[in-house]
Design a protein around this motif. Structure first.
Motif, short mmCIF file in Angstrom:
data_model
loop_
_atom_site.label_atom_id
_atom_site.label_comp_id
_atom_site.label_asym_id
_atom_site.label_seq_id
_atom_site.Cartn_x
_atom_site.Cartn_y
_atom_site.Cartn_z
N GLY A 261 0.75 -1.28 0.11
CA GLY A 261 0.02 0.15 0.03
C GLY A 261 0.79 1.26 -0.03
O GLY A 261 0.10 2.32 -0.54
N SER A 262 2.07 1.08 0.64
CA SER A 262 3.08 2.38 0.67
C SER A 262 3.63 2.47 -0.73
O SER A 262 4.40 3.49 -0.96
N ASP A 263 3.51 1.67 -1.88
CA ASP A 263 4.71 1.59 -2.85
C ASP A 263 3.44 1.50 -4.46
O ASP A 263 3.24 0.05 -4.23
N PRO A 264 3.42 2.09 -5.13
CA PRO A 264 2.33 1.83 -6.20
C PRO A 264 3.14 0.92 -7.13
O PRO A 264 3.38 1.10 -8.33
N ALA A 265 3.55 -0.27 -6.93
CA ALA A 265 4.18 -1.22 -7.90
C ALA A 265 3.82 -2.72 -7.22
O ALA A 265 3.53 -3.05 -6.25
N ALA A 266 3.95 -3.69 -8.25
CA ALA A 266 3.82 -5.08 -8.10
C ALA A 266 5.31 -5.79 -7.19
O ALA A 266 6.32 -5.19 -7.52
N ARG A 267 5.11 -6.37 -6.44
CA ARG A 267 6.20 -7.11 -5.69
C ARG A 267 5.69 -8.39 -5.59
O ARG A 267 4.65 -9.03 -6.00
N ALA A 268 6.80 -9.21 -5.04
CA ALA A 268 6.62 -10.57 -4.81
C ALA A 268 7.79 -10.97 -3.61
O ALA A 268 8.63 -10.40 -3.38
N PHE A 269 7.23 -12.05 -2.81
CA PHE A 269 8.05 -12.61 -1.89
C PHE A 269 7.91 -14.09 -1.67
O PHE A 269 6.94 -14.57 -2.12
N LEU A 270 8.84 -14.91 -1.54
CA LEU A 270 8.86 -16.10 -1.41
C LEU A 270 9.31 -16.38 0.06
O LEU A 270 10.57 -16.36 0.47
N ARG A 271 8.61 -17.36 0.76
CA ARG A 271 8.84 -17.92 2.02
C ARG A 271 9.30 -19.07 1.85
O ARG A 271 8.58 -20.00 1.13
N ARG A 272 10.50 -19.44 2.47
CA ARG A 272 11.18 -20.93 2.12
C ARG A 272 11.33 -21.58 3.60
O ARG A 272 11.67 -20.91 4.58
N TYR A 273 11.19 -22.76 3.75
CA TYR A 273 11.40 -23.61 4.82
C TYR A 273 12.07 -24.76 4.38
O TYR A 273 11.46 -25.55 3.54
N LEU A 274 13.06 -25.08 4.83
CA LEU A 274 14.19 -26.02 4.72
C LEU A 274 14.52 -26.99 5.70
O LEU A 274 14.81 -26.41 6.71
N ARG A 275 14.63 -28.24 5.57
CA ARG A 275 15.02 -28.99 6.75
C ARG A 275 15.88 -30.09 6.17
O ARG A 275 15.63 -30.96 5.12
N VAL A 276 17.03 -30.30 6.60
CA VAL A 276 18.07 -31.24 6.11
C VAL A 276 18.41 -32.12 7.44
O VAL A 276 18.84 -31.53 8.32
N LYS A 277 18.78 -33.32 7.14
CA LYS A 277 19.43 -34.18 8.28
C LYS A 277 20.50 -34.77 7.68
O LYS A 277 20.85 -35.27 6.52
N ILE A 278 21.81 -34.69 8.62
CA ILE A 278 22.80 -35.37 8.28
C ILE A 278 23.12 -36.87 8.61
O ILE A 278 22.76 -37.06 9.67
#
Length: 660
Positions: free
Chosen positions: A68-85
């Protein structure tokens, strides 16, 4: 070390949302948080034999929005990563590197380590550093302290994407085995996106699941139990192998806001590129005059190759790693010449400008190397573009010139582009074109060995070779990047890969800088003890002592396609003169074998009682060995290796015993 990626029948999933309310601004989003899991139910080392670690979960949600504060399209990517050794070899998985492109940034990163006993410890933010990364990108790097065999590492973050037109692709498969990988795309009202899946360099027909959610429409894919992509020689890049989602922002229409156009087509991307680089073709009057002088008054093909040679051979390279086109600096052709250096983008633009100055109609074209990326025909896969080539119309059809390579031929297109799709950039529109595959006989290596062998089995003599087309370009690229003192080693290695087994002691190369001429060289050969068996009355040698490639057994299996050089013919002829008192008595029969992409013929014959002539001709017509075709190709190589162990026997008198 975990170095993660934040990312014909055509199936198309395009979503157009009706106008409506806007998504909440980024500051209103709840921050990412850790998720609970049952440690005892995670797989152990037995579930993944040989794997150093395993990705238990790699989940991302890509959300488009308008702040709402910026008249432009944006995107965000929320990532969840789980790794086992899983093993000691997997401890490097605790070294985390999260790359991101310029124009985006990582926020709200948190990470934790769960010990094999179930104790958790959050990773300190003080150890997280923003560093330079390959390809001109940056990365957030840190070490998950305390991780050991049996530990599980969780991390989550937001990737903010300032310009959604350059949303990175999402691979569902990595270098580690992956039990579950997910991508969801949330498209709010007023946004239009297009999504495609590719795998192994081709479209993948797998529609997403679709749900209506309060934010708009959610598209999602889930892949489970994905095998690792192992490092292998001459395999395509990871994004060419893995199932990969390409999400293209096409446009947004929101009341009271700007109407940012995305890349709905190659025309739209071409318009953006030309607007970003309006002066790319500008040359000074002196530079344009010099281009005409260099080209001369020869036929169009010869004039074009003269200018191509100047750019490919004499123009330096911008320092640093290769940068993809959409982030590459592309100054005017005048500035590139003044700076005397360029990149994969500016080199092609410069060549196009020089060709036009010389009176040759030329167009720039976007390209992706066949081992690195795929340009879809009806959707601009921007991240796959490697740079720009120049295309002219010759008397027999289009000629593609890539000044990042050294193949100067009107018959042989750039080897790494053969079989690919390029996008011609016209003044009013773009046009797609398929780069042709050259004929094997147009890329030729011919080697002539003239050798003598003494009774002890020491060989000496000369080698002469002549290379054309892509073969000349491949060897020139190695030689022009090296010192003359390295030539014997470089040439020997190249010839051995083409079936001439002997190493050269010294090499004289003619016309190494004249890209339009055949590459010709001469050398000397000395090798001791080529006899396989040496007895008083006979001597035996294997054909492979003179001709043949590497003696290594080809690997039993591969996990991906094998990328080959341009189609070629490699023809080796070895003439071996035995000592005066030797007689050839036993020669192997002619050998011939083939596979779907080529053939090898080996023949040994006697020109006289003590002169042996061995020839080996390898014709390759394919550009790659597909994954499912590798067993047949491996069988072909094993047959060739077996034929190279065939023996030639010469009868000889027993050595004289000295009399006293």
């Amino acid at each position: 070390m975990i170095d993660t990626e934040p990312m014909v029948t055509w199936s198309r999933w395009m979503l157009v949302m009706a106008l409506g309310g806007l998504s909440a601004c980024a500051s209103a989003r709840p921050p990412p948080s850790f998720e609970n899991f049952v440690l005892d139910k995670t797989p152990g080392a037995d579930a993944h034999p040989g794997a150093p670690a395993v990705v238990l979960l790699d989940r991302a949600t890509l959300t488009f929005y308008a702040d709402g504060s910026d008249p432009a399209a944006r995107a965000f990517l929320r990532r969840y990563l789980r790794v086992k050794i899983l093993r000691e070899t997997g401890l490097s998985a605790a070294d985390i590197s999260l790359p991101y492109d310029p124009g985006s940034w990582i926020r709200n990163l948190i990470a934790r380590v769960t010990s094999p006993e179930g104790e958790t410890r959050e990773v300190s933010k003080s150890g997280m550093a923003d560093v330079e990364h390959a390809g001109g990108t940056r990365a957030v790097s840190f070490v998950a302290d305390g991780a050991r065999v049996g530990s599980v590492i969780d991390l989550t973050y937001d990737l903010e994407i300032e310009d959604p037109r350059f949303t990175p692709p999402w691979p569902f498969r990595q270098v580690l085995p992956t039990e579950r990988s997910e991508l969801a795309v949330v498209v709010p009202p007023g946004f239009e996106v297009d999504c495609r899946l590719t795998e192994n360099g081709a479209p993948l027909d797998r529609p997403p699941e679709r749900f209506e959610v309060p934010e708009g429409t959610r598209l999602s894919w889930t892949f489970q139990n994905q095998p690792p992509i192992h490092p292998e020689p001459d395999r395509p890049e990871l994004l060419m192998i893995a199932p990969t989602a390409h999400v293209i922002f096409m446009r947004a229409a929101m009341p009271g806001y700007q109407d940012p156009e995305g890349f709905s087509s190659w025309n739209a991307f071409g318009d953006w590129f030309l607007a970003e680089h309006p002066s790319w073709a500008r040359l000074s009057a002196e530079q344009a005059s010099e281009a005409k002088a260099v080209a001369g008054d020869a036929p169009i093909e010869e004039r074009a190759l003269k200018l191509y040679t100047v750019v490919a051979r004499d123009l330096g390279w911008d320092p640093g790693p290769r940068v993809p086109l959409w982030r590459a600096v592309a100054p005017s052709a005048e500035s590139v010449l003044d700076m005397k250096r360029g990149n994969h983008t500016s080199r092609g633009l410069l060549l196009t400008a020089l060709l036009r100055a010389a009176g040759i109609e030329a167009q720039p074209a976007f390209f992706a190397y066949r081992d690195r990326g795929l340009l879809l025909p009806d959707l601009p896969t921007v991240h796959a573009i490697d740079g720009i080539v120049s295309v002219i119309n010759g008397p027999r059809g289009p000629i593609v010139l890539d000044p990042s390579q050294f193949t100067a031929s009107t018959e042989v297109p750039p080897p790494r582009l053969q079989g690919t799709r390029i996008v011609l950039l016209g003044e009013a529109s773009t046009e797609l074109m398929r780069v042709s595959t050259s004929k094997p006989e147009d890329s030729l290596t011919e080697v002539e060995l003239k050798l003598d062998v003494d009774r002890e089995g020491t060989v000496s003599g000369t080698a002469e070779a002549r290379l054309l087309g892509a073969e000349a370009g491949s060897l020139r690229a190695l030689l022009l990047a090296s010192e003359p003192t390295q030539y014997p080693e470089i040439v020997s290695g190249f010839l051995q890969s083409r079936g001439a087994h002997l190493s050269l002691d010294a090499v004289t190369v003619a016309d190494v800088r004249e890209l339009r001429r055949p590459l010709v060289f001469k050398g000397t050969v000395t090798r001791a003890k080529i006899w396989r068996r040496a007895e008083d009355e006979s001597a035996t040698l294997e054909l492979g002592a003179l001709i043949g490639g590497t003696s290594e057994t080809p690997r039993e299996r591969r996990g991906a396609a094998l990328i080959l050089d341009a189609p070629r013919v490699a023809r080796v002829r070895a003439r071996l003169l035995f000592p005066e008192d030797h007689d050839l008595v036993d020669l192997p029969p002619k050998f011939e074998t083939r596979w779907d992409g080529g053939a090898v013929v080996i023949e040994a014959r006697s020109e006289s009682r003590r002169r042996l002539v061995v020839t080996r001709e390898h014709t390759q017509s394919a550009l790659q060995v597909p994954f499912d075709g590798y067993p047949a190709y491996r069988g072909f190589l094993i047959e060739v290796r077996r034929a190279e162990t065939a023996e030639v026997t010469a009868r000889r008198p027993a050595p004289r015993t000295p009399e006293y």
